[in-house]
Design a protein around this motif. Structure first.
Motif, PDB file in Angstrom:
ATOM      1  N   MET A  33       0.646  -1.142  -0.066  1.00  0.00           N
ATOM      2  CA  MET A  33      -0.118   0.165   0.088  1.00  0.00           C
ATOM      3  C   MET A  33       0.866   1.396   0.087  1.00  0.00           C
ATOM      4  SD  MET A  33      -3.189  -0.832   2.530  1.00  0.00           S
ATOM      5  CE  MET A  33      -2.573  -2.418   3.482  1.00  0.00           C
ATOM      6  N   VAL A  34       1.826   1.295   0.885  1.00  0.00           N
ATOM      7  CA  VAL A  34       3.148   2.333   0.833  1.00  0.00           C
ATOM      8  C   VAL A  34       3.470   2.416  -0.421  1.00  0.00           C
ATOM      9  CG1 VAL A  34       5.005   3.351   1.820  1.00  0.00           C
ATOM     10  CG2 VAL A  34       3.056   2.367   3.393  1.00  0.00           C
ATOM     11  N   GLY A  35       3.999   1.452  -0.966  1.00  0.00           N
ATOM     12  CA  GLY A  35       4.574   1.406  -2.270  1.00  0.00           C
ATOM     13  C   GLY A  35       3.673   2.039  -3.709  1.00  0.00           C
ATOM     14  N   PHE A  36       2.366   1.456  -3.495  1.00  0.00           N
ATOM     15  CA  PHE A  36       1.205   1.908  -4.534  1.00  0.00           C
ATOM     16  C   PHE A  36       1.139   3.599  -4.235  1.00  0.00           C
ATOM     17  CE2 PHE A  36      -3.038   2.924  -5.706  1.00  0.00           C
ATOM     18  CZ  PHE A  36      -2.722   2.244  -6.853  1.00  0.00           C
ATOM     19  N   ASP A  39       4.767   5.589  -5.164  1.00  0.00           N
ATOM     20  CA  ASP A  39       5.604   5.218  -6.623  1.00  0.00           C
ATOM     21  C   ASP A  39       5.201   6.003  -7.453  1.00  0.00           C
ATOM     22  OD1 ASP A  39       6.974   3.609  -8.371  1.00  0.00           O
ATOM     23  OD2 ASP A  39       5.208   3.227  -9.497  1.00  0.00           O
ATOM     24  N   PRO A  40       4.054   6.835  -7.714  1.00  0.00           N
ATOM     25  CA  PRO A  40       3.994   7.852  -8.742  1.00  0.00           C
ATOM     26  C   PRO A  40       5.088   9.123  -8.395  1.00  0.00           C
ATOM     27  CG  PRO A  40       1.854   7.029  -8.283  1.00  0.00           C
ATOM     28  CD  PRO A  40       2.840   6.327  -7.366  1.00  0.00           C
ATOM     29  N   LEU A  41       5.116   9.415  -7.112  1.00  0.00           N
ATOM     30  CA  LEU A  41       6.087  10.587  -6.779  1.00  0.00           C
ATOM     31  C   LEU A  41       7.418  10.390  -7.060  1.00  0.00           C
ATOM     32  CD1 LEU A  41       4.665  11.400  -3.227  1.00  0.00           C
ATOM     33  CD2 LEU A  41       4.181  12.496  -5.479  1.00  0.00           C
ATOM     34  N   LEU A  42       7.731   8.955  -7.112  1.00  0.00           N
ATOM     35  CA  LEU A  42       9.351   8.643  -7.405  1.00  0.00           C
ATOM     36  C   LEU A  42       9.740   8.875  -9.007  1.00  0.00           C
ATOM     37  CD1 LEU A  42       9.724   5.897  -4.623  1.00  0.00           C
ATOM     38  CD2 LEU A  42      10.383   8.245  -4.398  1.00  0.00           C
ATOM     39  N   LYS A  43       8.712   8.523  -9.752  1.00  0.00           N
ATOM     40  CA  LYS A  43       9.034   8.821 -11.067  1.00  0.00           C
ATOM     41  C   LYS A  43       9.319   9.769 -11.608  1.00  0.00           C
ATOM     42  CE  LYS A  43       5.747   4.763 -12.399  1.00  0.00           C
ATOM     43  NZ  LYS A  43       4.629   4.200 -13.369  1.00  0.00           N
TER      44      LYS A  43
END
Length: 166
Positions: A33-36, A39-43
């Motif tokens: 859930m944290v990864g989901f 993840d868009p912020l890290l792209k």
């Protein structure tokens, strides 16, 4: 002889074991859930992509409404959305591509759509008005000029990028 001070009772052993297993299971459930979520912020952000809109020879001194498609990414969902620009040449001969989004509340402005204000951009929602160059008229709701698209000309073709504040 056994030292009873350093021994772990059966109850403590089960307590430690169940706490460790429960913590591991909880972390295994929360990690995706944290990864989901992050993840868009890290792209990485793409550089501005320029899209062909029209030939430069078609641009007049009167604002023309042009619609074009851009790729949009929302998290993992990719789609093509329509964008609109008011494109014309200024009195100095420079190209100006304005966003039709009113800077007051995000309504859509139209060119010369109100008989009272024939040579202005007009927002019918709250009577917002802009000059031909997209500058907000004092005393009307908009607090800043219409945003202008970045543009470049290649081989006689007008390419538009993102709309930016002026």
């Amino acid at each position: 002889m056994t030292d009873k001070k350093n021994q772990v009772s059966r109850r403590q052993f089960l307590n430690y074991t169940l706490t460790g297993v429960g913590g591991f299971m909880g972390a295994a459930m929360v990690a995706p859930m944290v990864g989901f979520a992050i993840d868009p912020l890290l792209k990485g952000q793409k550089d501005t992509e320029f899209i062909y809109v029209m030939d430069v020879s078609e641009i007049t001194n009167e604002p023309q409404r042009k619609t074009f498609k851009v790729d949009q990414v929302d998290g993992w969902y990719e789609s093509q959305v329509d964008r609109t620009a008011w494109i014309f040449k200024t009195e100095e001969g420079n190209i100006l591509a304005l966003s039709p989004v009113c800077t007051h509340l995000g309504c859509t402005v139209d060119w010369a759509s109100n008989e009272q204000y024939p040579n202005q951009f007009f927002c019918p929602c709250h009577n917002g008005r802009y000059t031909k160059t997209g500058v907000n008229i004092e005393g009307t709701p908009p607090t800043e000029p219409l945003h202008a698209y970045e543009y470049k000309v290649e081989d006689g073709k007008l390419l538009l990028g993102k709309a930016k504040k002026r």
